[in-house]
Design an enzyme around this catalytic site. Structure first.
Site, short mmCIF file in Angstrom:
data_model
loop_
_atom_site.label_atom_id
_atom_site.label_comp_id
_atom_site.label_asym_id
_atom_site.label_seq_id
_atom_site.Cartn_x
_atom_site.Cartn_y
_atom_site.Cartn_z
N LYS A 99 0.85 -1.19 0.00
CA LYS A 99 0.00 0.00 0.00
C LYS A 99 0.89 1.24 0.00
O LYS A 99 1.86 1.30 0.74
CB LYS A 99 -0.82 -0.03 1.28
CG LYS A 99 -2.16 0.61 1.16
CD LYS A 99 -2.98 0.39 2.41
CE LYS A 99 -4.09 1.40 2.45
NZ LYS A 99 -4.53 1.66 3.80
N HIS A 101 -0.36 4.47 0.29
CA HIS A 101 -1.03 5.64 0.89
C HIS A 101 -1.51 5.23 2.29
O HIS A 101 -1.28 4.09 2.70
CB HIS A 101 -2.20 6.09 0.02
CG HIS A 101 -3.24 5.02 -0.13
ND1 HIS A 101 -3.11 3.98 -1.01
CD2 HIS A 101 -4.40 4.82 0.53
CE1 HIS A 101 -4.17 3.19 -0.90
NE2 HIS A 101 -4.95 3.67 0.02
#
Ligand code: OMP
Length: 210
Positions: A99, A101
């Site tokens: 991921k 963010h």
């Protein structure tokens, strides 16, 4: 042990017939952990893992479930360790996709630190466990063992079982709730001669003694 086997049979997790395995072998039985697919089934599975962990006296700081299948397994085990054994143990799993963010990173749950026990269903080639140990080490923690639902006790690449190969190459003790030997004992007691004979034939061809 009997009650765990009864549960697996009742849920269809454990079935008899002819099943082509990842290895290409045709097995007279198959264990499908994906069929612990209701609240009660998952709760019972968690209790069985927790019991096996407590019974083996394993020492660890964090439980880790490799994505995807290990995620519900590790969660239910952590709940059962708390509810049945009074131990509040941190637990975590990995994301398969990184991921970029939000909170970032690919470990969800507790940070991986100290001694980490991996919870998984079955070991076939050991690839998933190898990946899990890489993830744990990359986080600065130490893998200290693997707890499985079933050890099929059959040969991996060579003379050793797939589980023994993991123990040897990764220097990691592997424990399981159930082993093929337990299933054979169960069938000896339950009197299903045809299933027992098929499994004993399979074990004499592909099995390891212990
Ligand atoms: P993961 O749980 O995703 O690591 O997959 C386990 C693998 O083992 C899958 O490819 C299953 O098809 C396979 N498997 C079982 O789940 N149960 C068994 O009894 C035997 C196997 C196998 O193929 O050896």
């Amino acid at each position: 042990m009997r009650s765990f086997i009864d549960l697996c049979l009742q849920l269809g997790v454990l079935r008899f017939g002819e099943f082509k395995l990842k290895s290409g072998r045709v097995s007279p039985y198959f264990f499908n952990a994906g069929l612990f697919n209701s609240g009660r089934a998952l709760a019972e599975l968690g209790r069985a893992y927790a019991q096996a962990i407590a019974g083996a006296g394993l020492e660890f700081d964090v439980l880790f479930g490799p994505a995807y299948k290990g995620i519900p397994l590790v969660a239910t085990t952590a709940v059962a360790l708390h509810d049945q054994h009074g131990r509040d143990v941190p637990w975590a799993f990995n994301r398969k996709e990184t991921k970029d963010h939000g909170e970032g990173g690919n470990i969800v749950g507790s940070p991986l630190r100290g001694r980490v026990l991996i919870v998984d269903d079955v070991i076939t080639a050991g690839t998933a466990i190898r990946e899990a140990t890489d993830i744990i080490r990359a986080a600065g923690a130490q893998p200290v063992g693997v707890m499985l639902a079933l050890d099929r006790q059959e040969r991996g690449q060579g003379r050793l079982s797939a589980v023994q190969e993991v123990e040897q190459t990764l220097q990691l003790p592997v424990t399981s709730i159930l082993r093929l030997a337990d299933l054979i004992d169960y069938l000896r007691g339950s009197g299903d001669a045809a299933q027992l004979a098929a499994i004993e034939r399979y074990r004499s061809e592909y099995g390891v003694s212990d």
